[in-house]
Design a protein around this motif. Structure first.
Motif, mmCIF file in Angstrom:
data_model
loop_
_atom_site.group_PDB
_atom_site.id
_atom_site.type_symbol
_atom_site.label_atom_id
_atom_site.label_comp_id
_atom_site.label_asym_id
_atom_site.label_seq_id
_atom_site.Cartn_x
_atom_site.Cartn_y
_atom_site.Cartn_z
ATOM 1 N N VAL A 20 -3.072 -4.665 9.775
ATOM 2 C CA VAL A 20 -4.264 -3.865 10.031
ATOM 3 C C VAL A 20 -3.863 -2.396 10.047
ATOM 4 N N LEU A 21 -4.591 -1.600 9.293
ATOM 5 C CA LEU A 21 -4.369 -0.159 9.292
ATOM 6 C C LEU A 21 -5.302 0.495 10.303
ATOM 7 N N THR A 22 -4.785 1.490 11.022
ATOM 8 C CA THR A 22 -5.637 2.264 11.913
ATOM 9 C C THR A 22 -6.519 3.190 11.081
ATOM 10 N N LYS A 23 -7.518 3.761 11.704
ATOM 11 C CA LYS A 23 -8.403 4.696 11.020
ATOM 12 C C LYS A 23 -7.608 5.886 10.479
ATOM 13 N N LEU A 24 -6.694 6.430 11.278
ATOM 14 C CA LEU A 24 -5.878 7.565 10.833
ATOM 15 C C LEU A 24 -4.965 7.186 9.667
ATOM 16 N N GLU A 25 -4.404 5.976 9.703
ATOM 17 C CA GLU A 25 -3.545 5.522 8.600
ATOM 18 C C GLU A 25 -4.357 5.374 7.320
ATOM 19 N N LYS A 26 -5.547 4.810 7.411
ATOM 20 C CA LYS A 26 -6.407 4.676 6.224
ATOM 21 C C LYS A 26 -6.747 6.041 5.643
ATOM 22 N N GLU A 27 -7.124 6.982 6.512
ATOM 23 C CA GLU A 27 -7.454 8.332 6.047
ATOM 24 C C GLU A 27 -6.251 8.977 5.372
ATOM 25 N N PHE A 28 -5.076 8.829 5.973
ATOM 26 C CA PHE A 28 -3.862 9.396 5.402
ATOM 27 C C PHE A 28 -3.589 8.794 4.020
ATOM 28 N N LEU A 29 -3.624 7.476 3.922
ATOM 29 C CA LEU A 29 -3.328 6.812 2.645
ATOM 30 C C LEU A 29 -4.365 7.153 1.583
ATOM 31 N N ARG A 30 -5.630 7.239 1.955
ATOM 32 C CA ARG A 30 -6.675 7.548 0.977
ATOM 33 C C ARG A 30 -6.656 9.019 0.550
ATOM 34 N N SER A 31 -5.999 9.875 1.333
ATOM 35 C CA SER A 31 -5.904 11.291 0.970
ATOM 36 C C SER A 31 -4.730 11.583 0.036
ATOM 37 N N HIS A 32 -3.973 10.561 -0.310
ATOM 38 C CA HIS A 32 -2.836 10.692 -1.222
ATOM 39 C C HIS A 32 -2.997 9.746 -2.400
ATOM 40 N N SER A 33 -2.283 10.012 -3.461
ATOM 41 C CA SER A 33 -2.342 9.132 -4.637
ATOM 42 C C SER A 33 -0.967 8.788 -5.183
ATOM 43 N N PRO A 50 8.809 7.618 -7.906
ATOM 44 C CA PRO A 50 7.420 7.943 -7.569
ATOM 45 C C PRO A 50 6.464 7.209 -8.509
ATOM 46 N N ILE A 51 5.291 6.866 -7.969
ATOM 47 C CA ILE A 51 4.301 6.139 -8.766
ATOM 48 C C ILE A 51 2.930 6.326 -8.114
ATOM 49 N N GLY A 52 1.897 6.361 -8.902
ATOM 50 C CA GLY A 52 0.540 6.455 -8.377
ATOM 51 C C GLY A 52 0.113 5.129 -7.766
ATOM 52 N N TYR A 53 -0.786 5.213 -6.789
ATOM 53 C CA TYR A 53 -1.276 3.983 -6.167
ATOM 54 C C TYR A 53 -2.753 4.098 -5.831
ATOM 55 N N SER A 54 -3.362 2.951 -5.676
ATOM 56 C CA SER A 54 -4.722 2.803 -5.158
ATOM 57 C C SER A 54 -4.658 1.696 -4.131
ATOM 58 N N LEU A 55 -5.676 1.603 -3.282
ATOM 59 C CA LEU A 55 -5.675 0.536 -2.295
ATOM 60 C C LEU A 55 -7.092 0.097 -1.980
ATOM 61 N N ASP A 56 -7.183 -1.153 -1.549
ATOM 62 C CA ASP A 56 -8.431 -1.659 -0.994
ATOM 63 C C ASP A 56 -8.109 -2.184 0.399
ATOM 64 N N VAL A 80 9.320 -5.272 -1.763
ATOM 65 C CA VAL A 80 9.292 -3.851 -2.095
ATOM 66 C C VAL A 80 8.989 -3.041 -0.844
ATOM 67 N N CYS A 81 9.220 -1.756 -0.952
ATOM 68 C CA CYS A 81 8.914 -0.823 0.122
ATOM 69 C C CYS A 81 8.220 0.384 -0.505
ATOM 70 N N LEU A 82 7.103 0.799 0.074
ATOM 71 C CA LEU A 82 6.366 1.970 -0.385
ATOM 72 C C LEU A 82 6.481 3.070 0.664
ATOM 73 N N LEU A 83 6.630 4.291 0.208
ATOM 74 C CA LEU A 83 6.667 5.447 1.097
ATOM 75 C C LEU A 83 5.634 6.451 0.620
ATOM 76 N N VAL A 84 4.726 6.824 1.525
ATOM 77 C CA VAL A 84 3.775 7.906 1.278
ATOM 78 C C VAL A 84 4.113 8.978 2.296
ATOM 79 N N ASP A 85 4.426 10.184 1.816
ATOM 80 C CA ASP A 85 4.849 11.221 2.759
ATOM 81 C C ASP A 85 4.416 12.602 2.321
ATOM 82 N N GLU A 86 4.597 13.534 3.235
ATOM 83 C CA GLU A 86 4.313 14.944 2.995
ATOM 84 C C GLU A 86 5.544 15.750 3.371
ATOM 85 N N SER A 87 5.845 16.756 2.568
ATOM 86 C CA SER A 87 7.016 17.575 2.865
ATOM 87 C C SER A 87 6.670 18.781 3.731
#
Length: 146
Positions: A20-33, A50-56, A80-87
């Motif tokens: 289960v993703l929290t609301k903040l996690e969903k917002e973070f993931l949807r704000s990145h590609s 690096p690779i583009g992603y989408s999610l449901d 696999v392991c996915l990393l979404v981050d900001e520098s």
């Protein structure tokens, strides 16, 4: 019913991971590609690109060209392991671990490409042009999302 040698009853416990993703996690993931996907080759060598992603609500969808190293690795080992981050500061990131499934055609391919096209605004690719990597997440960790 099963019993141990000393007469104690043996219980089998089946755990189902509920992701289960929290609301903040969903917002973070949807704000990145873009994410980074890590896979491992048959001889144990890590591969991270690096690779583009989408999610449901259930899966992460990634697409790649046929014949790539990551596809070869995933055919061997689906973990696999996915990393979404900001520098930029404050640094925020999310790591998702899961199992990858390669979808190369059929209804599942069309459904995945619809999700991808709708989220990214891309033209749908045909089977054979791209391979969909559908990741079923099982574990997550994040920082800076509070």
């Amino acid at each position: 019913m099963q019993y141990a040698d000393d007469g104690r009853r043996i219980y089998e416990v089946h755990w189902k991971t509920i992701f289960v993703l929290t609301k903040l996690e969903k917002e973070f993931l949807r704000s990145h590609s873009i994410c980074r996907i890590a896979s491992v080759s048959p001889n144990g060598q890590p591969h991270n690109v690096p690779i583009g992603y989408s999610l449901d609500d259930q899966y992460f969808y990634l697409t790649t060209d046929p014949g790539t190293v990551k596809l070869s690795n995933i055919r061997y080992n689906q973990k696999v392991c996915l990393l979404v981050d900001e520098s930029k500061k404050p640094r925020r990131a999310m790591v998702i671990r899961g199992m990858a499934e390669l979808i190369e055609g059929g209804r599942a391919f069309d459904e995945a490409m619809t999700v991808i096209a709708n989220q990214r605004g891309w033209k749908k690719k045909a089977s054979g042009e791209q391979v969909v990597i559908r990741v079923t997440p099982s574990r997550k960790s994040s920082w800076g999302l509070d």
